[in-house]
Structure formats: structure tokens, C-alpha cells
Design an enzyme around this catalytic site. Sequence first.
Site, PDB file in Angstrom:
ATOM      1  N   GLU A  96      64.704  44.503  72.642  1.00 25.09           N
ATOM      2  CA  GLU A  96      64.148  43.316  72.153  1.00 25.09           C
ATOM      3  C   GLU A  96      62.700  43.368  72.644  1.00 25.09           C
ATOM      4  O   GLU A  96      62.078  43.377  73.565  1.00 25.09           O
ATOM      5  CB  GLU A  96      64.744  42.135  72.848  1.00 25.09           C
ATOM      6  CG  GLU A  96      64.569  40.655  72.292  1.00 25.09           C
ATOM      7  CD  GLU A  96      63.173  40.003  72.121  1.00 25.09           C
ATOM      8  OE1 GLU A  96      62.194  40.295  71.364  1.00 25.09           O
ATOM      9  OE2 GLU A  96      62.934  39.520  73.233  1.00 25.09           O
ATOM     10  N   CYS A 113      56.719  37.366  72.468  1.00 22.39           N
ATOM     11  CA  CYS A 113      56.863  38.276  71.442  1.00 22.39           C
ATOM     12  C   CYS A 113      57.028  37.473  70.323  1.00 22.39           C
ATOM     13  O   CYS A 113      56.812  37.822  69.137  1.00 22.39           O
ATOM     14  CB  CYS A 113      58.191  39.169  71.748  1.00 22.39           C
ATOM     15  SG  CYS A 113      59.729  38.373  72.222  1.00 22.39           S
TER      16      CYS A 113
END
Length: 499
Positions: free
Chosen positions: A258, A292
Site C-alpha cells: 500500500e 497517501c
Amino acid sequence: MAATEAVTERFTLAEPQPLLIGGREVRAGQTFPAVEPSTGRIWAQVAAGTAGDVDRAVAAAQSAFETWRESSLDTRQALLWAVAERLTRDAGRWPALLATENGRAVREAGLIDVPTAAEIFRFFSGVVRDLHGRTIPCGPGAHVSTTQRPVGVVAAIVPWNSPLISVAHKLAPALAAGNTIVVKPSELASVSTVEFVRLVQDLFPPGVVNVVTGFGHDAGRALVSHPGVAKVSFTGGTETGRRILGDVSNRLVPALMELGGKGAMVVCPDADLDTVTEDVLTGIFAANGEVCFASSRLMVHRDRYDELLERVSARAEAIVVGDALDPATQLGPLVTARHRDLVAARVQAALSEGAELRAGGRVPEMPGELAGGSYYRPTVLASPDGATSASCEEFFGPVLTVEAWTSEDEVVERVNRVAFGLANGVWSADLAQAYRLADRLDSGMVWVNTWFATPLGQPQGGVKASGFGREGAAATLLEYTATKVVHASLDTTRPPMWT
């Protein structure tokens, strides 16, 4: 500047933090300081784990795996639920710790991080009962069935920006699937992970959950390269992800990645700008922009460009920047002075390339002990043609680039040309247009008329340089299992190959 009368008590650890190995607290030979982003003060000493500590942690996890893998689903369900209950019971202690640790505004930590982490454990407590195989029809002469078996010891590498949530995203599905785990938190935010596992480790057999703190080049690399590790689950920067994949490639170990993002908000001419403005502020300035999923590109149709740029710039200038421990603070300090300086340098580079500064872009003067903090004003850059580095590089900070577009083909091409593919969004009153654009954007997630909507059950993850694998959903259990097939023949006839 936020008022300081209501500042929450700062978190301080009197004793050096231990490693957690095999259900015991282990003192390391060396420690390193934890530095508070709001003030620059040292507030804790963290164990500097070594390759030897990693060996012991993996050995403990391997030993525990032999029995934990055979634990019943109802046992795992009950324990995961108990973790959520214990986390919720002690909810009041976490916001100050998280704000002290990484500069996340204390009000956000209480509203978001703690309840989200608890809900992740509750979610996987429920879906674990659906962990089952299949019966596959292969004709009358065979009975073929599958089971989902745990993979073994999982190495979980956790980032600094939302450590409690990230630990939950790793631990809950890995444990639900019957694996054991060794967690390596970021050296910039280790304390919350150790304190959390300390809180709940007595719920599990010794060795099921282990924590080794330390630096990436030492403890981190030793962990992902360890021959006893069967799966690596990493959340963090794309470049670090590439290095980890290089380390595990020789052993053919599977990984969940991720990674970073460069989220774009595509605003159509009929969008409700009141709603869009609120979503923009949340999308880029929540969590100090150090996330993110941040919406760091605002792609506005030229008919609404000037109006939305003015709205967002004015609101950004009004954001309260201050002590992360102050409940009045809306945006706290960045995680370190080094990271703050890197963000500032990237802003200056974009300006030299032709971007226009419309808000922020500076280090604010802070009073008293806050002068030692790593603060940076929320920043808005105007770049109608999207031709600067601010439109393609991940800043991982409170910096928004506002671009203009005219045609759907143009905006799709510009959104998709970046290396990342984590999250994008579309704002339009015309759902046909919204879905048409959403279908063409290359990312693991596309939001329509919202941002940061990540309910449990909705898969989270990216494509391209944003990684692979999905977290936060029932399918995540399959990330931590291997399919085992049992094929039973019901037919004794054989072809005449040897007659």
C-alpha cells in the site's frame, strides 16, 4: 495561531520502550530518541532492534504459529472483538499519544484514529466466520474441495502517519486468517504501536504478536529478508516499497504493498462548489496532508477555475496552524523538520517552474517552545496547465495544486499520466458524466462527490506505483491465506497407457 490555554497534557515516557517478543518485554542494548514534532523536544527513548532481535521475534512467531494456525474461528473472532473492546475502553489515552508522536491534530486523533482502529478489529471479527473454501464441480468421478490456509509468519511494516490505524489494518486480517506476526513500526512513530500491543498481547498466546522497533536499514531489512517470514505487508512510500520487493524477490515471498498516491479531484462545471470546497479542504489538509489518499491535485473545469481557486485559497489562509496537542489546532506540524524542509523545497521548485503561490508556502513563526516545531502553512499553488513537478510528485504534505481543464479527454489524460494510481475523485451533478469519468481514471479507488470515504468492507488499495493488494475488506483475508486443494478420485478406472 491556536490558543494554548486548553493544550492537552503532553505525553512522556519515563522508561525506555521495550521490544515485545514471545509475549515478553525485552530490553534492547541501544535506544534512540523520539522527537515531538510540535516542540522538537525528546519525549521518549525507543528500542533500537537489531537483526538478532528480529531472529528471536521470528522464531517466537514460528513457534506460536504451530498452534495458532489450528485455533478455531470462534476463538479468533472472540479475541479480535476483545481487542476492539480494550482499545475502546482506553480510548482517552490515545489522542495525546498520537498527537505527541507524529503531529496529528489531537482532535483528529480522537475523532478518527481510535474509533477506526477499533472498528477494523470488529469488522474482521465478523468476517472471519466467512473464511471457508469451495467445492468445485469436476465431473462425476471426482470430489474437489479447497480450504484457505494461513501462510505463516507475516512481517508487517507500518508507517508513521496513521500508526494505530495501520497496525489494525495489518494485525486484524492476518490474525483472523490464522497467521502470526512481527510488526516493525516506523522509527518516527514507534511508541503507539508498542503501547497498543502491550495493551492487548495478553489476549493471545505468547509469540502470536511481536514488535521489533528500530531503523529500516537494520531491523526493517532484517525482517523482510528473514527466511522465516512467509508474507510481507507494507504501507509506506513507493521507493521504500521497491527496495522491500527487491529484498523479498529472491525468496519469492508474496507481498501486499500500500504505497503512495497523487490523488486528483476532477471538478465538472455543474458541481456544487460549496460541497467541493469542504471536500477539498478535508482531502488535502486533514492529517496535515501527510496521507497517501491526499487530494493534492484539484482539476477544475475552466468555467469554474477562478472562482474555486479563490475560495480554496482564502479558506487555506484561515486554517489554524498550531500545537498538535491544542484542541483548537486544525493543522499541526509535519512529522520532522527534515520532512518539512523537503516539502518546502518542493514548493520552491514548483514556483521556479512557473506555478503561482496563492496561499501559504512558508514556515510560520511560532511562539515559545513551539518555535522548535516543524510547522508549515497550508499551501495552494495555481498551475492551470499542470506543467510543474507539483502535478506529478507526491509531496506528502499540506500542498494543493489547482489546475484547469476543458474537455473530458484532456482531464483524463492528465490525471492518468502520473505514475501513481491510488485514489481519484469526480464532482458533478450529472451522474452519467461522473460515472463515465470514474470508469476512465486509472486508480484503485474513485470517489464521486465525496473524498476520504473508506467504510470497512470497501477495498482500499491502488494500481501502478501505488502498489497492489487490498485492505479493509472481506477479500483482505485472502491476502493472508493460501488456497489448498484436495482432489479425491471417486473412479477406479484408468486409461490404458501401460498395456
